[in-house]
Design a protein around this motif. Structure first.
Motif, PDB file in Angstrom:
ATOM      1  N   UNK A  70       0.836  -1.203   0.000  1.00  0.00           N
ATOM      2  CA  UNK A  70       0.000   0.000   0.000  1.00  0.00           C
ATOM      3  C   UNK A  70       0.869   1.250   0.000  1.00  0.00           C
ATOM      4  N   UNK A  71       1.939   1.220   0.785  1.00  0.00           N
ATOM      5  CA  UNK A  71       2.840   2.368   0.820  1.00  0.00           C
ATOM      6  C   UNK A  71       3.496   2.588  -0.540  1.00  0.00           C
ATOM      7  N   UNK A  72       3.902   1.491  -1.186  1.00  0.00           N
ATOM      8  CA  UNK A  72       4.522   1.613  -2.510  1.00  0.00           C
ATOM      9  C   UNK A  72       3.536   2.189  -3.514  1.00  0.00           C
ATOM     10  N   UNK A  73       2.280   1.754  -3.424  1.00  0.00           N
ATOM     11  CA  UNK A  73       1.265   2.262  -4.347  1.00  0.00           C
ATOM     12  C   UNK A  73       1.022   3.752  -4.126  1.00  0.00           C
ATOM     13  N   UNK A  74       0.968   4.169  -2.858  1.00  0.00           N
ATOM     14  CA  UNK A  74       0.744   5.582  -2.553  1.00  0.00           C
ATOM     15  C   UNK A  74       1.922   6.423  -3.041  1.00  0.00           C
ATOM     16  N   UNK A  75       3.146   5.927  -2.816  1.00  0.00           N
ATOM     17  CA  UNK A  75       4.333   6.655  -3.275  1.00  0.00           C
ATOM     18  C   UNK A  75       4.326   6.801  -4.793  1.00  0.00           C
ATOM     19  N   UNK A 121       1.578   9.367  -5.813  1.00  0.00           N
ATOM     20  CA  UNK A 121       1.982  10.748  -5.547  1.00  0.00           C
ATOM     21  C   UNK A 121       3.042  11.208  -6.543  1.00  0.00           C
ATOM     22  N   UNK A 122       4.016  10.338  -6.822  1.00  0.00           N
ATOM     23  CA  UNK A 122       5.064  10.674  -7.777  1.00  0.00           C
ATOM     24  C   UNK A 122       4.475  10.931  -9.156  1.00  0.00           C
ATOM     25  N   UNK A 123       3.566  10.053  -9.564  1.00  0.00           N
ATOM     26  CA  UNK A 123       2.948  10.204 -10.884  1.00  0.00           C
ATOM     27  C   UNK A 123       2.119  11.477 -10.964  1.00  0.00           C
ATOM     28  N   UNK A 124       1.407  11.809  -9.875  1.00  0.00           N
ATOM     29  CA  UNK A 124       0.584  13.019  -9.877  1.00  0.00           C
ATOM     30  C   UNK A 124       1.451  14.273  -9.991  1.00  0.00           C
ATOM     31  N   UNK A 125       2.542  14.314  -9.223  1.00  0.00           N
ATOM     32  CA  UNK A 125       3.432  15.476  -9.284  1.00  0.00           C
ATOM     33  C   UNK A 125       4.090  15.586 -10.650  1.00  0.00           C
ATOM     34  N   UNK A 126       4.576  14.460 -11.182  1.00  0.00           N
ATOM     35  CA  UNK A 126       5.210  14.479 -12.502  1.00  0.00           C
ATOM     36  C   UNK A 126       4.216  14.875 -13.578  1.00  0.00           C
ATOM     37  N   UNK A 127       2.966  14.384 -13.474  1.00  0.00           N
ATOM     38  CA  UNK A 127       1.940  14.728 -14.460  1.00  0.00           C
ATOM     39  C   UNK A 127       1.630  16.219 -14.428  1.00  0.00           C
ATOM     40  N   UNK A 128       1.629  16.806 -13.234  1.00  0.00           N
ATOM     41  CA  UNK A 128       1.396  18.250 -13.131  1.00  0.00           C
ATOM     42  C   UNK A 128       2.496  19.021 -13.853  1.00  0.00           C
ATOM     43  N   UNK A 135      13.720  16.424 -13.612  1.00  0.00           N
ATOM     44  CA  UNK A 135      12.955  17.012 -12.513  1.00  0.00           C
ATOM     45  C   UNK A 135      11.761  16.131 -12.177  1.00  0.00           C
ATOM     46  N   UNK A 136      11.097  15.607 -13.199  1.00  0.00           N
ATOM     47  CA  UNK A 136       9.981  14.685 -12.943  1.00  0.00           C
ATOM     48  C   UNK A 136      10.480  13.448 -12.199  1.00  0.00           C
ATOM     49  N   UNK A 137      11.693  12.987 -12.518  1.00  0.00           N
ATOM     50  CA  UNK A 137      12.266  11.867 -11.770  1.00  0.00           C
ATOM     51  C   UNK A 137      12.502  12.216 -10.319  1.00  0.00           C
ATOM     52  N   UNK A 138      12.810  13.491 -10.037  1.00  0.00           N
ATOM     53  CA  UNK A 138      12.950  13.922  -8.649  1.00  0.00           C
ATOM     54  C   UNK A 138      11.666  13.735  -7.861  1.00  0.00           C
ATOM     55  N   UNK A 139      10.538  13.794  -8.559  1.00  0.00           N
ATOM     56  CA  UNK A 139       9.252  13.568  -7.875  1.00  0.00           C
ATOM     57  C   UNK A 139       9.153  12.143  -7.344  1.00  0.00           C
ATOM     58  N   UNK A 140       9.801  11.200  -8.023  1.00  0.00           N
ATOM     59  CA  UNK A 140       9.808   9.815  -7.546  1.00  0.00           C
ATOM     60  C   UNK A 140      10.562   9.726  -6.221  1.00  0.00           C
ATOM     61  N   UNK A 141      11.719  10.392  -6.161  1.00  0.00           N
ATOM     62  CA  UNK A 141      12.478  10.434  -4.901  1.00  0.00           C
ATOM     63  C   UNK A 141      11.629  11.053  -3.807  1.00  0.00           C
ATOM     64  N   UNK A 142      10.938  12.131  -4.150  1.00  0.00           N
ATOM     65  CA  UNK A 142      10.093  12.828  -3.182  1.00  0.00           C
ATOM     66  C   UNK A 142       8.990  11.916  -2.661  1.00  0.00           C
ATOM     67  N   UNK A 143       8.310  11.217  -3.566  1.00  0.00           N
ATOM     68  CA  UNK A 143       7.209  10.345  -3.148  1.00  0.00           C
ATOM     69  C   UNK A 143       7.685   9.187  -2.290  1.00  0.00           C
ATOM     70  N   UNK A 144       8.770   8.537  -2.700  1.00  0.00           N
ATOM     71  CA  UNK A 144       9.277   7.393  -1.934  1.00  0.00           C
ATOM     72  C   UNK A 144       9.749   7.831  -0.557  1.00  0.00           C
ATOM     73  N   UNK A 145      10.529   8.917  -0.501  1.00  0.00           N
ATOM     74  CA  UNK A 145      11.059   9.375   0.779  1.00  0.00           C
ATOM     75  C   UNK A 145       9.942   9.797   1.730  1.00  0.00           C
ATOM     76  N   UNK A 146       8.961  10.535   1.214  1.00  0.00           N
ATOM     77  CA  UNK A 146       7.878  11.006   2.076  1.00  0.00           C
ATOM     78  C   UNK A 146       7.038   9.880   2.635  1.00  0.00           C
ATOM     79  N   UNK A 147       6.621   8.963   1.778  1.00  0.00           N
ATOM     80  CA  UNK A 147       5.765   7.860   2.237  1.00  0.00           C
ATOM     81  C   UNK A 147       6.540   6.937   3.171  1.00  0.00           C
TER      82      UNK A 147
END
Length: 586
Positions: A28-33, A36-43, A116-128
């Protein structure tokens, strides 16, 4: 436990619950991360696709030009705005962009956008991951990611409306030719850049990647402090190295502040232990030497990517706390950062034991950064980096605000906290993102790895195509350093459009640090004016041993063209208002 932990106390119940989950919570945590990463990158990708002007942004052409020099080989890369010299700027961010250009065949701007979009992946994983470890909640981890992006200046909508009431409708007037709308600069007080982190993720700059890695540093530091394991210290070292290489100011400030926070908490624990000698429940703190060493080594490992910043430093750093400027910065910190500070203090109360002690370290680090944001003024408004890193650090304890203070019905109602969060952060988030929409079209197109000036039949576009195809790859271009011809941004566009370098660009931090910049500007002004050079300056240019071309944008001026022809012969290229001359040592 190993000597790297802060204390010998037990884990908090919340953290233990988060750490001891089965496979289902981890999935569940992986899915949420991922979500979130996909949403930020999509924005990011969506706004850039609909508004290409935001992709070019203020610094896009600068970074694109350095990417192209990285592709040419040699590290550090050549400065595209000061031929023959290593860049007086960080370059690892652009080097990774060059690697992506080679791998994908994309142009430099889109390669950096994907980075920069890849940075969103780091952000999502670290936060969750940090939310699960600290609070046992993926929701809290997701909120931590949100706070990292928009935790700064949640009162921005109120400030914007207040400024509109005070100064009239001009405050709300939009300029579609600007990179962003009026909200970004008119929603802050004291300092225009002390706002949320989200706008940086919508610009081509290394700052968003550095800020995402800052949250990764906090997450890795937590693991290193709590477990004392060497592998977690190595992970922390790697994260710090990447942050310092991507954006040296962010990496150095984040690593140094967190080292200070860890040491301060250890000293506070030692002092507390000394004052409670007769207490059987006395806690004996131990110094977290592995995380501290990992942070220090991480910063040093990145030194080759930023050492030139020290050797070519312009100075200009000032202590301004007791000046009027310092009061303005303090006002900006209090208004823009105050709400998140209060939420962080409230969130701290939701933790116990070692988790609370670690979050105190993070709070100490954030406090030091906010003090720096108030007291120190760096060149080119770079003091704002201290503020933005502090917002990332504060997001970790502030995310705990979503949780009840006490378990069970005695805790405050979740609906009240949710309403507070929605009312405080949603309007600011929407307005910040909306400021990057509705931008005017830009005279820029993309063709494989190339940037094209539009329209293709314009004088400038024809010039850039001729330079790219007809001049040697090591050619040096001379333009008037008093003029900056650019479709958008703070540097001349010619290097990014042609893959060539300028003898000297316009005034600014890409040229001013070099000791011979004045000489080059004098040479460039004389060449574009059609005047002969002094013998010593002819020797200076000849020593470069590279083909040199002089460009004028005033080819319709007869007197100027006669002088240029007398000094350098007939133009090798001329179309409309532009002409190019080949300098042959005269």
């Amino acid at each position: 436990m190993e000597g790297a932990v802060l204390t010998q106390t037990r884990h908090s119940p919340v953290a233990a619950a988060g750490a001891a989950g089965s496979g289902a919570p981890r999935m569940r945590a992986a899915a949420v991360a991922l979500l979130l990463s996909a949403a930020a990158a999509a924005l990011i990708l969506g706004i850039h696709a609909a508004n290409p002007r935001t992709l070019c942004s203020t610094h896009g052409l600068l970074h694109a030009a350095i990417v192209q020099r990285c592709e040419r080989g040699g590290l550090p890369p050549e400065n595209p705005f000061f031929a023959g010299r290593p860049v007086c700027y960080y370059w690892f961010f652009q080097y990774i962009g060059a690697v992506m250009v080679r791998l994908t065949g994309a142009d430099p701007l889109h390669a950096l956008e994907w980075l920069i979009a890849g940075g969103c992946v780091v952000l999502g994983i670290a936060g969750v991951a940090l939310g699960m470890r600290l609070y046992g909640s993926t929701l809290t981890g997701g909120f931590m990611v949100l706070l990292t992006l928009v935790g700064g200046n949640p009162l921005g909508p109120l400030v914007w409306m207040a400024q509109g009431a005070a100064y009239g409708p001009a405050v709300f007037r939009q300029d579609p030719a600007a990179t962003f709308g009026s909200y970004i600069y008119r929603s802050t007080v004291g300092a225009r850049l002390y706002g949320p982190n989200l706008p940086y993720f919508l610009n081509i700059t290394s700052r968003p990647v550095g800020l995402a890695l800052c949250l990764g540093i906090v997450a890795c530091a937590y693991l290193g402090v709590r477990t004392g394991r060497t592998r977690h210290a190595l992970l922390l070292c790697l994260c710090t190295t990447l942050a310092a290489a991507m954006n040296p100011l962010i990496g150095l400030a984040a690593g140094g502040a967190l080292i200070g926070g860890l040491m301060l908490e250890w000293l506070a624990g030692r002092l507390q232990a000394l004052t409670r000698l007769g207490d059987p429940e006395r806690v004996q703190p131990r110094f977290a030497w592995k995380p501290v060493l990992a942070l220090a080594v991480g910063v040093l490992l990145a030194l080759p990517t930023y050492k030139q910043l020290f050797s070519l430093s312009q100075g200009g750093t000032r202590f301004v706390l007791l000046e009027a400027r310092g009061l303005k910065l303090a006002e900006a910190v209090c208004v823009s950062g105050g709400p998140l500070v209060l939420m962080a203090l409230a969130g701290l109360r939701r933790t116990t034991g070692d988790d609370r002690r670690f979050l105190k370290c993070v709070l100490y680090a954030a406090a030091g950064l906010l003090a720096g944001a108030m007291a120190i003024e760096l060149p080119v408004e770079n003091s704002c980096n201290f503020f933005h890193i502090a917002m990332v650090f504060l997001a970790a304890p502030a995310a705990g605000f979503l949780l009840p203070l006490r378990q069970g019905p005695a805790g405050p109602p979740r609906a009240w906290r949710t309403a507070w969060v929605v009312g405080l952060f949603v309007p600011a988030t929407v307005l910040a993102a909306h400021a990057y929409t509705g931008r005017a079209p830009i005279d820029l197109a993309f063709d494989g790895t190339r940037l094209l000036r539009m329209p293709l039949n314009s004088d400038l576009s024809r010039l850039y195509q001729w330079i790219a195809m007809q001049t040697p790859a090591d050619a040096v271009i001379v333009t008037d350093p008093r003029e900056s011809v650019a479709v958008q941004g703070n540097v001349p566009e010619l290097p990014a459009m042609t893959g060539r370098v300028l003898l000297v660009g316009c005034e600014g931090y890409m040229t001013d640090p070099y000791p011979d910049v004045s000489r080059r500007r004098d040479i460039a002004k004389r060449l574009v004016g059609g005047y002969w050079l002094k013998p010593e300056n002819r020797v200076y240019l000849g020593a470069m041993e590279r083909p040199i071309y002089v460009v004028t944008y005033e080819a319709r001026a007869p007197l100027l063209m006669r002088r240029l022809t007398a000094a350098m012969g007939d133009p090798v290229y001329q179309h409309g208002s532009v002409a190019v001359f080949s300098w042959r040592g005269r």
